[in-house]
Design an enzyme around this catalytic site. Structure first.
Site, short mmCIF file in Angstrom:
data_model
loop_
_atom_site.label_atom_id
_atom_site.label_comp_id
_atom_site.label_asym_id
_atom_site.label_seq_id
_atom_site.Cartn_x
_atom_site.Cartn_y
_atom_site.Cartn_z
N PRO A 88 0.93 -1.19 0.15
CA PRO A 88 -0.06 0.05 -0.10
C PRO A 88 0.77 1.23 -0.09
O PRO A 88 0.35 2.31 -0.12
CB PRO A 88 -0.82 0.05 1.20
CG PRO A 88 -0.68 -1.59 1.78
CD PRO A 88 0.74 -1.81 1.16
N GLU A 118 3.18 -8.27 9.06
CA GLU A 118 2.98 -7.00 8.97
C GLU A 118 3.83 -6.32 8.08
O GLU A 118 3.81 -4.94 7.96
CB GLU A 118 3.48 -6.34 10.46
CG GLU A 118 2.68 -7.03 11.69
CD GLU A 118 1.07 -6.76 11.45
OE1 GLU A 118 0.77 -5.63 11.13
OE2 GLU A 118 0.38 -7.74 11.34
#
Ligand code: 9WO
Length: 248
Positions: A88, A118
């Protein structure tokens, strides 16, 4: 085009055996090779993650297995490879940049890093990643689906990947940069909702003009941002004004 994917979920990419990407693989227009990251782990339990420095939730993908996997993929390819991290934080993937990638014909081997947990140790990104790409402003569970989206979008642009009836020039965002026009097929009557009469006329020039008007009008209504990026010809301006005048 050779797509290499470094992932802990290689089985996800069997989805690419269907449809246009499946046919492109059979035609040898593309290859899809998954590299199971765990096979590059030196640990007994094939670990590829560790707890984050600084604390906090979740795990981080470690440097060493990723570095080994990238090195192995590069050795397996005879020509240079571009390493792309799906994230992202990346630049947003656009049709035009994919078209340029295919047209320029400079890079034939792409290596996609599909992150999980993560994310990836930043030093691996700094040292090994050429580009970071995002498919949109949302979080998904890992980079695999994003890699498949990009692989599908690139494959459609390769000469010979689409059959004649699918020709990519008419898609939304094709060279025109406009949204698609509405489509109708049989039966002619559905709940008294008519098919636009022009489509039944057999007048191909008028039909083409109507479709362009719908494309321009829908882009104006729904994606003014796309229209702002375009230079409309005088004729296109006229057709759009017609569309606007015909609303109510
Ligand atoms: C988690 C998170 C939590 C709070 C604030 C920001 C945050 N970002 C992330 C995050 O990026 N998590 C990633 C999940 C870790 C690596 C794999 N993940 C991932 C890749 N999710 N979404 C993508 C992705 C890739 C390409 N284009 C769009 C989304």
């Amino acid at each position: 085009m050779n797509f290499n994917i470094i992932t802990i979920f290689p089985e996800m990419f069997t989805a690419l055996a269907s449809g246009i990407t499946g046919r492109a693989q059979k035609k040898d227009l593309i290859s899809v090779k998954c590299w199971d990251l765990r096979e590059f782990s030196d640990s007994k339990h094939r670990r590829v993650d560790e707890r984050p420095y600084g604390g906090g939730p979740g795990m981080v993908m470690t440097y060493a297995p990723l570095k080994k996997a990238i090195t192995a993929v590069k050795q397996a390819n005879s020509t240079p490879a571009r390493v792309i991290h799906l994230s992202p934080q990346g630049k947003s993937v656009q049709q035009e940049m994919l078209q340029n990638l295919v047209t320029d014909n400079e890079v034939k081997n792409l290596i996609f890093l599909s992150g999980r947990y993560e994310g990836i140790d930043e030093r691996l990104i700094a040292e090994e990643v050429d580009e970071e790409w995002s498919i949109g402003d949302y979080i998904i569970s890992g980079g695999e689906l994003a890699a498949m989206v990009v692989i599908d979008a690139i494959t459609r642009l390769l000469p010979g990947a689409l059959g004649d009836p699918e020709s990519s020039q008419q898609d939304s965002f094709s060279s025109a940069g406009l949204l698609d026009y509405p489509h109708y097929t049989r039966p002619e009557d559905i709940n008294n909702l008519a098919v636009p009469e022009i489509l039944l006329s057999g007048d191909h020039a008028s039909i083409a003009r109507w479709r362009l008007k719908q494309s321009l009008g829908r882009t104006w209504l729904r994606r003014p941002d796309l229209l702002a990026q375009k230079n409309l010809t005088n004729e296109e301006e006229r057709i759009l004004e017609e569309f606007i005048a015909e609303i109510n």
